[in-house]
Design a protein around this motif. Structure first.
Motif, PDB file in Angstrom:
ATOM      1  N   GLY A 123      53.780 -13.079  21.182  1.00 42.94           N
ATOM      2  CA  GLY A 123      54.867 -13.103  22.154  1.00 42.94           C
ATOM      3  C   GLY A 123      55.345 -11.759  22.658  1.00 42.94           C
ATOM      4  O   GLY A 123      56.296 -11.703  23.452  1.00 42.94           O
ATOM      5  N   MET A 124      54.724 -10.655  22.243  1.00 38.79           N
ATOM      6  CA  MET A 124      55.173  -9.350  22.721  1.00 38.79           C
ATOM      7  C   MET A 124      54.758  -9.146  24.177  1.00 38.79           C
ATOM      8  O   MET A 124      53.650  -9.494  24.573  1.00 38.79           O
ATOM      9  N   GLU A 125      55.659  -8.583  24.968  1.00 39.10           N
ATOM     10  CA  GLU A 125      55.375  -8.299  26.370  1.00 39.10           C
ATOM     11  C   GLU A 125      54.437  -7.095  26.480  1.00 39.10           C
ATOM     12  O   GLU A 125      54.724  -6.029  25.912  1.00 39.10           O
ATOM     13  N   PRO A 126      53.311  -7.234  27.194  1.00 36.89           N
ATOM     14  CA  PRO A 126      52.404  -6.085  27.363  1.00 36.89           C
ATOM     15  C   PRO A 126      53.096  -4.851  27.935  1.00 36.89           C
ATOM     16  O   PRO A 126      52.743  -3.725  27.598  1.00 36.89           O
ATOM     17  N   ALA A 127      54.111  -5.083  28.794  1.00 36.97           N
ATOM     18  CA  ALA A 127      54.806  -3.953  29.397  1.00 36.97           C
ATOM     19  C   ALA A 127      55.592  -3.141  28.372  1.00 36.97           C
ATOM     20  O   ALA A 127      55.979  -1.996  28.645  1.00 36.97           O
ATOM     21  N   ARG A 128      55.832  -3.719  27.197  1.00 34.22           N
ATOM     22  CA  ARG A 128      56.584  -3.017  26.149  1.00 34.22           C
ATOM     23  C   ARG A 128      55.652  -2.284  25.189  1.00 34.22           C
ATOM     24  O   ARG A 128      56.087  -1.782  24.156  1.00 34.22           O
ATOM     25  N   ILE A 129      54.364  -2.223  25.534  1.00 30.73           N
ATOM     26  CA  ILE A 129      53.380  -1.494  24.730  1.00 30.73           C
ATOM     27  C   ILE A 129      52.916  -0.288  25.539  1.00 30.73           C
ATOM     28  O   ILE A 129      52.389  -0.440  26.645  1.00 30.73           O
ATOM     29  N   LEU A 130      53.114   0.900  25.009  1.00 28.77           N
ATOM     30  CA  LEU A 130      52.776   2.127  25.727  1.00 28.77           C
ATOM     31  C   LEU A 130      51.599   2.834  25.049  1.00 28.77           C
ATOM     32  O   LEU A 130      51.551   2.920  23.818  1.00 28.77           O
ATOM     33  N   LEU A 131      50.670   3.331  25.867  1.00 31.15           N
ATOM     34  CA  LEU A 131      49.478   4.026  25.382  1.00 31.15           C
ATOM     35  C   LEU A 131      49.504   5.469  25.868  1.00 31.15           C
ATOM     36  O   LEU A 131      49.846   5.737  27.017  1.00 31.15           O
TER      37      LEU A 131
ATOM     38  N   MET B  96      46.731  -7.375  28.760  1.00 33.78           N
ATOM     39  CA  MET B  96      46.885  -6.296  27.785  1.00 33.78           C
ATOM     40  C   MET B  96      47.042  -4.972  28.533  1.00 33.78           C
ATOM     41  O   MET B  96      46.410  -4.753  29.571  1.00 33.78           O
ATOM     42  N   PRO B  97      47.872  -4.068  28.028  1.00 32.23           N
ATOM     43  CA  PRO B  97      47.995  -2.767  28.694  1.00 32.23           C
ATOM     44  C   PRO B  97      46.704  -1.972  28.562  1.00 32.23           C
ATOM     45  O   PRO B  97      46.095  -1.929  27.497  1.00 32.23           O
TER      46      PRO B  97
END
Length: 529
Positions: free
Chosen positions: A135-143, A171-172
């Motif tokens: 359920g994690m938002e891809p936009a809340r994952i930073l690379l 996926m980001p």
């Protein structure tokens, strides 16, 4: 007289200037040994050491000086019973240790270390897929990664892994430099994102973490929200940052973060029959006999050692870059960039006969005779000239380490083309608009970090005093090659490199171990499980 445990070396003007400044501020209170100690601490800090080990000599007399303090004091020189720091670096180390401690009880830190081909990107891509499935938002994952080149490779690797693993969830994939992620502010030490203005993220993943110095690592930890997970990917055996502090290696070097560590050891790129993989393993294990056996064995024909200077000749270049010359004549950009990465010359030095600057001049002379001429091109420009950006330019989206190649556009105008990160996409920049740059046929081993080449020509010049030469440097150079490496060096220089290992640069492990011990001893402390 207190002194660092380190060989005596010529006094650098910067070290002398700092020592004389602090001597004047000291006002004669504690002159004995102070100037020599400051020079030594300054010199070691320039070499990448944060906490400089001290000899077992009483230091009490120095604490009367107004420029000397204990840990926690606001003084130019900080001393403990065993180490010395310049205040700025003691402060970074202390802040970073506190940031790491705050993440341990809630399991908000994961460190993944492994050599080339051990599956670091595959592992982290699977972690991302699981987080998004939960359920994690891809936009809340930073690379992010330390350089533009490493950031581009990260997003390419994740894209390739998704296709190979048949991962279909959104996926980001867009990765940025750490400076851009944190919000670089020109002419400022700090960043837009910090503890009071954290990154908008639930997960932050940083690749090539071995390249991050103490300052940038501290700012990164402080900018990641307390409730977010920070994942660091890197290779603990690789060279440390060009700036101060081998932080990633220090974090991996002890037991204090054992629960946060994931060590990947099986290489899926190199087999037992692969010469490059065998060399890398021998270097990691400091097995000099095995290293020389692999280089001499006909079973590993793709890795060779030349103790003469005969290997440094134009024929080697013509063979190594023949596909590049052919691709430049045809003009297809994907093929040109692929062929350029078929070979790279690596050396530890910038200056000298076998340093990067002289080697690039020599290769320029050879390659200009092979590459097509271009009417109107002015020195140093010619069709097929590769350049590496050496200074960040955020307005043009060009970053230190980015590689471009000079090619004519549809109007016949010479432009420098850079990959955009999207498959098959390139953008052109006029040579006059480029930020600081240099020719890139040859690179320092430090600059090669985060890159891969089909073959490598490694040059280790004979030198009595080559402080950069060590096991980490040799390992980094060898593991840049995918299929083969030709080494121009003596057996003595290889042995010297293998035996020379950089000590820990900081006291991070000791600070974290002390914290862990106090937590375990305290009945009210939170569990680390």
């Amino acid at each position: 007289m207190p002194s660092a445990i380190h060989p005596v070396h010529p006094v650098h003007p910067l070290d002398d200037q700092l020592a004389n400044l602090l001597k004047r501020l000291d006002g004669g209170v504690s002159q004995r040994g102070l100037v020599a100690l400051i020079r030594e601490v300054s010199a070691r800090t320039r070499e990448g050491v944060i906490a400089v080990p001290l000899a077992e000599t009483p230091l009490a007399e120095l604490f009367d000086s107004p420029v000397v303090g204990r840990e926690g004091d606001y003084k130019p020189l900080i001393l403990s019973d065993t180490h010395a720091w310049l205040y700025r670096y003691w402060h970074y180390e202390d802040r970073l240790a506190k940031c790491i401690r705050s993440r341990l009880p809630d399991d908000k830190l994961l460190i993944i270390s492994g050599g080339p081909g051990t599956g670091k990107t595959t592992k982290v891509t699977r972690i991302l897929a699981d987080l998004i499935a939960d359920g994690m938002e891809p936009a809340r994952i930073l690379l992010a990664a330390p350089t533009g080149k490493a950031a581009m490779r990260m997003q390419e690797s994740i894209r390739d892994t998704r296709q190979r693993e048949n991962i279909t969830c959104p996926m980001p994939e867009q990765s940025s430099t750490l400076h851009r992620l944190l919000g670089f502010i020109p002419n400022r030490v700090g960043f837009r994102h910090h503890a009071n203005n954290p990154l908008p993220a639930d997960v932050v993943i940083v690749d090539e973490a071995s390249m991050i110095d103490i300052s940038l690592m501290t700012h990164l930890f402080e900018a990641v929200p307390p409730q977010a997970k920070l994942i660091l990917l890197g290779d603990k055996d690789q060279l440390a940052s060009v700036e101060t502090g081998s932080i990633f290696r220090d974090l991996c070097s002890g037991d204090a973060l054992a629960k946060q560590m994931l060590l990947l050891q099986t290489s899926y790129r190199f087999s037992d029959a692969d010469g490059v993989g065998q060399l890398a393993q021998a270097i990691r294990e400091a097995d000099e006999e095995r290293l020389l056996d692999v280089l001499a064995s006909p079973d590993f024909a793709t890795v060779t050692l030349d103790e003469s200077q005969a290997g440094l000749n134009a024929n080697w270049l013509r063979e190594g870059w023949q596909d590049y010359v052919a691709a430049v004549r045809v003009g297809e950009q994907d093929a040109i960039f692929r062929a350029f990465n078929a070979l790279r010359i690596l050396t530890p030095l910038r200056q000298g006969r076998l340093g990067v600057e002289a080697l690039n001049v020599w290769v320029d002379g050879v390659m200009q005779r092979l590459l097509p001429a271009h009417e109107g091109a002015q020195r140093p420009w010619y069709v097929g000239r590769p350049v590496m950006v050496t200074q960040n330019d955020y307005r043009q989206n060009l970053f230190n380490g980015d590689i471009g190649i000079a090619l004519p556009n549809e109007k016949g105008e010479l432009r420098v083309w850079f990959p955009t990160g999207e498959a098959g996409e390139y953008r052109a920049v006029a040579p006059i608009r480029l930020p600081a740059h240099e020719t890139a046929w040859a690179m320092t081993i430090h600059k090669s970090q985060g890159s891969e080449f089909t073959r490598v020509l490694l040059i280790l010049p004979e030198a009595e005093d080559l402080p950069l030469l060590g096991r980490e440097l040799l390992y980094t150079a060898v593991t840049r090659a995918k299929t083969g490496i030709h080494i121009l060096a003596s057996r003595a220089m290889l042995g010297k490199a293998l035996r020379q290992v950089a000590p820990p640069a900081s006291q991070l492990q000791e600070r974290l171990a002390a914290y862990s011990s106090s937590v375990i001893a305290s009945p009210s402390a939170p569990s680390l499980d």
